[in-house]
Motif scaffolding. Sequence first.
Motif, PDB file in Angstrom:
ATOM      1  N   TRP A  39       0.829  -1.210   0.000  1.00 23.48           N
ATOM      2  CA  TRP A  39       0.000   0.000   0.000  1.00 23.48           C
ATOM      3  C   TRP A  39       0.860   1.255   0.000  1.00 23.48           C
ATOM      4  O   TRP A  39       1.775   1.399   0.809  1.00 23.48           O
ATOM      5  CB  TRP A  39      -0.905   0.026   1.230  1.00 23.48           C
ATOM      6  CG  TRP A  39      -2.166  -0.772   1.046  1.00 23.48           C
ATOM      7  CD1 TRP A  39      -2.343  -1.852   0.241  1.00 23.48           C
ATOM      8  CD2 TRP A  39      -3.423  -0.550   1.684  1.00 23.48           C
ATOM      9  NE1 TRP A  39      -3.617  -2.321   0.342  1.00 23.48           N
ATOM     10  CE2 TRP A  39      -4.306  -1.549   1.220  1.00 23.48           C
ATOM     11  CE3 TRP A  39      -3.873   0.377   2.619  1.00 23.48           C
ATOM     12  CZ2 TRP A  39      -5.629  -1.628   1.655  1.00 23.48           C
ATOM     13  CZ3 TRP A  39      -5.190   0.297   3.053  1.00 23.48           C
ATOM     14  CH2 TRP A  39      -6.058  -0.694   2.579  1.00 23.48           C
ATOM     15  N   HIS A  43      -3.057   4.494  -1.606  1.00 20.41           N
ATOM     16  CA  HIS A  43      -3.901   3.385  -1.153  1.00 20.41           C
ATOM     17  C   HIS A  43      -4.547   3.704   0.195  1.00 20.41           C
ATOM     18  O   HIS A  43      -5.719   3.376   0.428  1.00 20.41           O
ATOM     19  CB  HIS A  43      -3.079   2.106  -1.018  1.00 20.41           C
ATOM     20  CG  HIS A  43      -2.751   1.423  -2.310  1.00 20.41           C
ATOM     21  ND1 HIS A  43      -1.639   1.734  -3.038  1.00 20.41           N
ATOM     22  CD2 HIS A  43      -3.389   0.430  -2.979  1.00 20.41           C
ATOM     23  CE1 HIS A  43      -1.587   0.970  -4.125  1.00 20.41           C
ATOM     24  NE2 HIS A  43      -2.645   0.174  -4.115  1.00 20.41           N
ATOM     25  N   HIS A  47      -8.491   3.850   0.667  1.00 23.80           N
ATOM     26  CA  HIS A  47      -9.189   2.977   1.610  1.00 23.80           C
ATOM     27  C   HIS A  47     -10.099   3.778   2.525  1.00 23.80           C
ATOM     28  O   HIS A  47     -11.249   3.386   2.772  1.00 23.80           O
ATOM     29  CB  HIS A  47      -8.175   2.194   2.444  1.00 23.80           C
ATOM     30  CG  HIS A  47      -8.792   1.412   3.552  1.00 23.80           C
ATOM     31  ND1 HIS A  47      -9.560   0.286   3.334  1.00 23.80           N
ATOM     32  CD2 HIS A  47      -8.783   1.604   4.897  1.00 23.80           C
ATOM     33  CE1 HIS A  47      -9.989  -0.189   4.498  1.00 23.80           C
ATOM     34  NE2 HIS A  47      -9.535   0.592   5.459  1.00 23.80           N
ATOM     35  N   ASP A  81      -8.457  -4.877   0.024  1.00 23.88           N
ATOM     36  CA  ASP A  81      -7.383  -4.522  -0.907  1.00 23.88           C
ATOM     37  C   ASP A  81      -7.935  -4.211  -2.286  1.00 23.88           C
ATOM     38  O   ASP A  81      -7.479  -3.277  -2.958  1.00 23.88           O
ATOM     39  CB  ASP A  81      -6.366  -5.664  -1.001  1.00 23.88           C
ATOM     40  CG  ASP A  81      -5.487  -5.760   0.238  1.00 23.88           C
ATOM     41  OD1 ASP A  81      -5.403  -4.770   0.982  1.00 23.88           O
ATOM     42  OD2 ASP A  81      -4.895  -6.825   0.454  1.00 23.88           O
ATOM     43  N   ALA A  84      -9.404  -0.733  -2.401  1.00 26.24           N
ATOM     44  CA  ALA A  84      -8.357   0.291  -2.435  1.00 26.24           C
ATOM     45  C   ALA A  84      -7.710   0.355  -3.809  1.00 26.24           C
ATOM     46  O   ALA A  84      -7.447   1.446  -4.330  1.00 26.24           O
ATOM     47  CB  ALA A  84      -7.314   0.000  -1.363  1.00 26.24           C
ATOM     48  N   GLU A  85      -7.459  -0.801  -4.404  1.00 28.40           N
ATOM     49  CA  GLU A  85      -6.833  -0.842  -5.731  1.00 28.40           C
ATOM     50  C   GLU A  85      -7.709  -0.159  -6.773  1.00 28.40           C
ATOM     51  O   GLU A  85      -7.212   0.520  -7.676  1.00 28.40           O
ATOM     52  CB  GLU A  85      -6.562  -2.287  -6.144  1.00 28.40           C
ATOM     53  CG  GLU A  85      -5.387  -2.931  -5.441  1.00 28.40           C
ATOM     54  CD  GLU A  85      -4.038  -2.332  -5.831  1.00 28.40           C
ATOM     55  OE1 GLU A  85      -3.984  -1.583  -6.835  1.00 28.40           O
ATOM     56  OE2 GLU A  85      -3.061  -2.592  -5.129  1.00 28.40           O
ATOM     57  N   VAL A  88      -7.520   3.692  -6.157  1.00 29.77           N
ATOM     58  CA  VAL A  88      -6.204   4.290  -6.277  1.00 29.77           C
ATOM     59  C   VAL A  88      -5.866   4.643  -7.727  1.00 29.77           C
ATOM     60  O   VAL A  88      -4.901   5.377  -7.985  1.00 29.77           O
ATOM     61  CB  VAL A  88      -5.137   3.352  -5.677  1.00 29.77           C
ATOM     62  CG1 VAL A  88      -4.712   2.281  -6.676  1.00 29.77           C
ATOM     63  CG2 VAL A  88      -3.941   4.130  -5.146  1.00 29.77           C
TER      64      VAL A  88
END
Length: 263
Positions: A39, A43, A47, A81, A84-85, A88
């Motif tokens: 991260w 990220h 999140h 995850d 967040a990906e 981002v």
Amino acid sequence: MPKDDAVLGDLAAEGAELEALVAGLSEERWRLATPAEGWTIAHQIAHLAWTDDAALWSATEPSRFAELLEQAAQDPFGFVDAAAEERVRTSPPELLAEWRAGRARLLDALRDVPEGRKLDWFGPPMSVTSMATARLMETWAHGQDVADALGVTRAPTARLRNVCHIGVRTRDFAYAVHQQTPPSEQFRVELTGPAGEAWSWGPEDADQRVTGPALDFCLLVTQRRHLEDLAVEAAGAEAAHWLTIAQAFAGAPGSGRKAGQFA
């Protein structure tokens, strides 16, 4: 001031402090690695933007949040995850603007929740005060990751009392996510706030006790520092064990940080 308003004010201040830390960063620095494996700073903010939106849906669109819970159940170890990906990929200025707007929407929504209503979450349902406290805790914790990536030391504030509180209240949850039975007796937790304030929870005559600086306790329960690197102490075997599994955040147990990682 009503308790909800006080916590909501602290939540707003915590978000504003973190925003000030990242607002002037170049795009290159947004891509700096943080202590959370895989991260970047981007990220971390992505999140927070996602979880703020999830909290907003819980408050205003319960059916939409229920769908999110179903998605999470299908990939309990990867959905955070993945979220967040996805976010981002947005440019840093857009991501920052989205997070800022989302924070404002969430604060307005929490103020409008009818008194007594519980909000669904990834752990047990929560009151407005508890939801705001949880959002503050997470904002502070991910802000610590950002500060570590930038080599910045943040000045602790009285807002840490909120993080300490949720760290204490989630004691039994930490046992549950480790498939362990929590002790039946309450613990005494005595912490020293940033200005020397004495903060305490639990019965004064408890056999199992935890003491130390509030900042260190917050770093422990958010798993931003290893126990060996903190001045948090336990009296009693059960209290000592709790410190090895303490977890203030919802979800699976985290991997935490290694001893000496920030020496």
